[in-house]
Design an enzyme around this catalytic site. Structure first.
Site, short mmCIF file in Angstrom:
data_model
loop_
_atom_site.label_atom_id
_atom_site.label_comp_id
_atom_site.label_asym_id
_atom_site.label_seq_id
_atom_site.Cartn_x
_atom_site.Cartn_y
_atom_site.Cartn_z
N GLU A 91 29.83 -32.74 13.53
CA GLU A 91 29.84 -32.28 12.14
C GLU A 91 29.85 -30.76 12.07
OE1 GLU A 91 27.17 -32.90 8.08
OE2 GLU A 91 26.19 -33.20 10.04
N GLU A 94 23.18 -41.48 5.37
CA GLU A 94 24.24 -40.98 4.49
C GLU A 94 25.38 -42.02 4.55
OE1 GLU A 94 26.01 -36.69 3.02
OE2 GLU A 94 24.69 -36.81 4.76
C1 BGC Z 1 28.48 -34.79 4.24
C2 BGC Z 1 29.89 -34.30 4.33
C3 BGC Z 1 30.33 -33.83 2.97
C4 BGC Z 1 29.41 -32.76 2.51
C5 BGC Z 1 29.76 -32.21 1.15
C6 BGC Z 1 27.58 -33.72 3.69
O1 BGC Z 1 26.32 -34.18 3.52
O2 BGC Z 1 28.06 -35.27 5.46
O3 BGC Z 1 30.68 -35.27 4.86
O4 BGC Z 1 31.66 -33.44 2.99
O5 BGC Z 1 28.08 -33.24 2.46
O6 BGC Z 1 28.83 -31.32 0.79
#
Ligand code: BGC
Length: 888
Positions: free
Chosen positions: A753, A483
């Site tokens: 996260e 990502e």
């Molecule tokens: C990301 C986040 C993002 C989110 C939004 C995720 O995959 O890691 O940083 O804010 O998606 O949906």
């Protein structure tokens, strides 16, 4: 009174910028000077080049020390300039001239560039093995790094030599066998179809009279490498053929300028870097090294001529890089842990970082040393890599069998705390040393804080490291998995915290260009910037969800508050207007029902989910309010009323749709009350009732937070503002799930996260999305600096010319010591509790004042030996050092 001293001279937010993107650069300085209530009454600023004075402001009666715009002779490209300033104090006594600072103007006009984009076509030489990947066919095929070189001769030694360089991809530049700079991942990530940044290097000491050689190693990077989690198209997001652009200016004593440029005279070959890719990792075969390829006399007869390359769809706009470069900053020794079931050997670097591992080893020619990287170990102590998803994150070094050998990847980085080293047969861990190297944009560190509690100190460290690890060219969500996008809401909730920890001014200026370039024709800001890799096949990028698309408005406002920098607001104002129009056009009833594309709500909250339309509409109130203020900043008085009216209408719609008479808000979640309270959406009585509901929600959760990415930022500030700072401290000091302390109790060295990234009950969260290095939940950092240390900006006086100091004390913390290097100078705050008394020492920089707001009236205030009159719980203090005693 002693003289004042101008310090920390800055031009365009940099100590010594090597290229300008505006014809009139802006100058800043801070002040130093003992005593109290020190003020600047005038300044004189001089800019020159060589013997020539280009601008002399003369004595200007003003206390301004920030954003002084150049007003002298037109600055030409490729100029080396110097500047200095002197100031007068409150008694009109002049200071000495400050130590001069330098800046280069760079190549400010497109026509300054004679260099051509040069590249090598992609031909896999015979016998070269394609990299193996674990799931997919050749779209994961990463390509070798290209070596490009050219010899040139000079009749004499130049008095000045400057190299201007960029790449579609990544590059390392060499002159006569030496690297010209230790920046890594240059030129950084931009939308290469629109803009690429160039770097400038002073190479005067590297060019000699006679034979010289210039060479570059070019890798894939964000341009053609594997970026993001879009399986259908792993790489080649901007193009399939990395390219170099290089222009060397040689200035001779007689004023003659000679340029050596990237063109058909360069030749190319491939060497030991078989591939180097952000997600794949790097394979380096030392047997293919070409010693001396960047030195005169190297036999390049079998090298191929380069191709002059016309970037598709058009040559990108070239701009001087705005942010300090990505550099290696901290090293961690690899501590041997154990042998894994795989046969590999596990090493712990003690800190979750973004970067790579340097190896020092001995081996036979052809021996392969393989490094896998992971953030955590699983229950059996094995490397856990499932959460990396499609990031292979594996480096291979193939030895050449010549004594002690050294390896460090070039064009890849991993997110890791642990590494697993697989050795060739006959080799032992004793033959190898591992060093973990952290990389990030080398932004000036501007704050530090220590407290009486280790857990809180670890939290502060985890916040800083998640910032470091995710500040690599753009502010990313995470550095380890497939990502690593510039997700905007993560950044906006974290930005106030980020601005304490590091000087983010130039970094944001760069990212705002990415955000602007990604904005859609209908005014929509995107979820991520640069946006291309997220939906490579979509005609248009992914419009921003509420909280995400709103980020540019919030970031512009914070940039103004922290740095008093109007230019960014003025430059991007119309884009912000287009975003608000985008929202309003789609939602005529002032309820943000149509988020047009995505609405993530309060992403990754735990417990009951917040109503997404409620969250979206709350954010509309916020951005409409901010746009009214930003219109004032941008000198658009005509729009102030427009946004005030819009905010009023959306407020009314919010209250009508989501708020009951008893203050209960639809969804009844912590975040619902937090947004309504912090965005001041409700009238006083409903505000009071909503505050009570928030406390009820905390009690119902047994004193635990439940907030996601959007709610977390507001938790402790709102609890403090509604008169429950102790509840904020309770959340801070909690170590049971969910809490910041819980992840720390599990050994976290960065911010997770997810609150439940790992729990005893369920083990790891789903590997589909479980990073141990996202800074969004680190947004609590702003409360630690602004309210625990009590160092906050003052919305009425942007740029820290006035400081709001309203500390909150707590016996459980015992003491804190903090400083923040504001644009106006260093602010210090240190408090210590003994018995029922807090002793609070503060330092306010010269030319600033502080609004002191205490929970209770102080017992004493001393300015040095002098006791000052007491005026109750609030007072204003001028510059200087003070000691206050306050009953707890
Ligand atoms: C990301 C986040 C993002 C989110 C939004 C995720 O995959 O890691 O940083 O804010 O998606 O949906």
């Amino acid at each position: 009174m002693t003289k004042l001293r101008p310090i920390a001279l800055r031009c365009e937010h940099h100590a010594a910028p090597m290229g300008l993107n505006r014809p009139a650069p802006r100058f800043d300085w801070a002040l130093e000077g003992g005593g109290h209530n020190r003020c600047q009454s005038a300044f004189r600023l001089v800019v020159g080049a060589g013997e020539t004075v280009l601008w002399d402001s003369g004595k200007v009666r003003s206390s301004r020390t920030r954003q002084i715009e150049y007003a002298g002779d037109v600055l030409a490209s490729d100029m080396q300039c110097a500047w200095t300033v002197m100031v007068w104090n409150e008694e009109d006594a002049a200071s000495d001239w400050a130590d001069a600072q330098h800046f280069r103007t760079g190549l400010m006009q497109p026509e300054d560039w004679q260099a051509q984009w040069i590249a090598r076509y992609f031909v896999l030489p015979a016998g070269r093995e394609a990299p193996a990947d674990n799931t997919y066919d050749n779209r994961w095929q990463a390509r070798p790094a290209d070596h490009l070189r050219r010899d040139f001769a000079t009749a004499e030694r130049p008095v000045r030599a400057t190299a201007y360089v960029s790449a579609l991809g990544l590059y390392e530049l060499y002159l006569n066998g030496e690297r010209v700079d230790d920046a890594v991942m240059a030129p950084g990530w931009t939308d290469y179809h629109q803009r690429v940044e160039y770097q400038s290097y002073d190479v005067t000491d590297m060019v000699v009279a006679g034979a010289n050689t210039i060479g570059a190693l070019v890798g894939e990077g964000w341009y053609s490498g594997r970026v993001g989690h879009n399986q259908r198209r792993a790489g080649n997001h901007y193009g399939g053929r990395p390219a170099l652009l290089c222009q060397l200016h040689l200035e001779y004593a007689d004023g003659r300028i000679e340029t050596i440029v990237s063109d058909k005279q360069w030749t190319t070959s491939q060497g030991p870097v078989c591939y180097s890719d952000f997600l794949m990792g790097e394979q380096y075969d030392a047997r293919l090294e070409m010693p001396g390829w960047t030195e005169p006399g190297f036999d390049a007869s079998r090298w191929q001529p380069v191709e002059v390359f016309a970037p598709d769809p058009r040559p990108p706009h070239l701009e001087a890089s705005r942010a300090p470069q990505v550099r290696e900053t901290v090293r961690f020794e690899g501590r041997y842990l154990r042998q894994a079931k795989t046969g590999g050997h596990i090493y712990d670097f003690g800190q979750n970082i973004a970067g790579y591992v340097a190896l020092e080893l001995s081996g036979k020619a052809g021996d392969r040393f393989t490094l896998r990287h992971g953030e955590v170990l699983d229950g059996e102590g094995e490397l856990y890599v499932a959460n990396l998803r499609h990031a292979v994150a594996t480096d291979h070094y193939i030895a050449k069998g010549e004594g002690r050998e050294h390896f460090k990847p070039r064009f890849t980085f991993h997110g890791f705390r642990y590494a697993e080293l697989t050795l060739p047969d006959g080799s032992s861990p004793d033959d190898v040393t591992l060093t973990g190297i952290a990389i990030h944009n080398d932004l000036p560190r501007t704050a530090s804080m220590r407290t009486g509690l280790d857990m809180v100190n670890q939290l502060l460290s985890n916040i800083e490291w998640s910032q470091r690890d995710n500040f690599i060219s753009v502010p990313t969500d995470c550095p380890q998995r497939d990502e690593r996008y510039g997700w905007s809401a993560d950044a906006q909730v974290f930005w106030k915290t980020a601005g304490y920890v590091m000087d983010v001014s130039a970094f944001l200026e760069k990212w705002f260009e990415d955000i602007a370039e990604a904005q859609l024709p209908d005014g929509a800001f995107t979820d991520v910037a640069p946006s291309k890799p997220l939906n490579p096949y979509r005609i248009t990028a992914q419009p921003g969800a509420p909280g995400w698309g709103d980020a540019p408005v919030i970031l512009a406002w914070q940039h103004w508050l922290r740095y008093g920098d109007r230019a960014l607001v003025e430059k991007h104002y119309d884009r912000l207007v287009a975003w608000l129009k985008h929202i309003a056009d789609a939602n005529p009833d002032h309820l943000r029902i149509n988020a047009v594309y995505n609405n993530y709500g309060d992403w990754l909250s735990v417990g009951p989910a917040s109503d997404r339309t409620m969250v979206a509409t709350a954010y509309w109130v916020l951005v409409a309010d901010l746009m009214a203020k930003l219109s004032g900043v941008a000198g658009r008085a005509d729009m102030v009323a427009h946004y005030k009216a819009q905010a009023k209408a959306v407020r009314a719609a919010f209250i009508a749709a989501f708020v009951d008479d008893d203050g209960r808000i639809t969804g009844d979640t912590q975040t619902a009350y937090l947004l309504a309270l912090d965005f001041a959406i409700l009238p006083a009585d409903l505000h009071r009732k909503a505050a009570a509901h928030l406390l009820r929600k905390l009690d119902e959760a047994e004193g635990h937070l439940q907030t996601g990415f959007l709610g977390v930022k507001h938790l402790c500030p709102v609890l403090s503002d509604i008169g429950s700072p102790q509840r904020a401290y309770d959340l801070l000091l909690n170590e049971t799930y969910p809490s910041w302390g819980f992840s720390i109790a599990q050994g976290a060295t960065t911010i997770w996260e997810r609150w439940d990234g790992w729990t005893r009950e369920n083990g790891f969260q789903s590997a589909n999305m479980n990073s141990f290095n996202h800074y969004a939940y680190g947004a609590v950092g702003e409360w630690l600096y602004a309210r625990v240390a009590g160092i906050d900006w003052d919305e009425d006086a942007p740029g820290f010319s006035s400081i709001r100091m309203r500390p909150l004390f707590d016996k459980r913390l015992g003491w804190i010591e903090a400083h923040y290097d504001a644009p106006t100078g260093r602010i210090e705050s240190a408090w210590r509790i003994a018995g029922e008394i807090v002793t609070w020492d503060i330092r306010i920089p010269p030319n600033c004042a502080a609004r002191i707001e205490l929970p209770r009236a102080p017992l004493s205030i001393h300015a040095g030996e002098a006791a000052l009159p007491l005026t109750g719980a609030t007072t204003t203090l001028g510059s200087g050092r003070y000691t206050l005693t306050i009953p707890i």
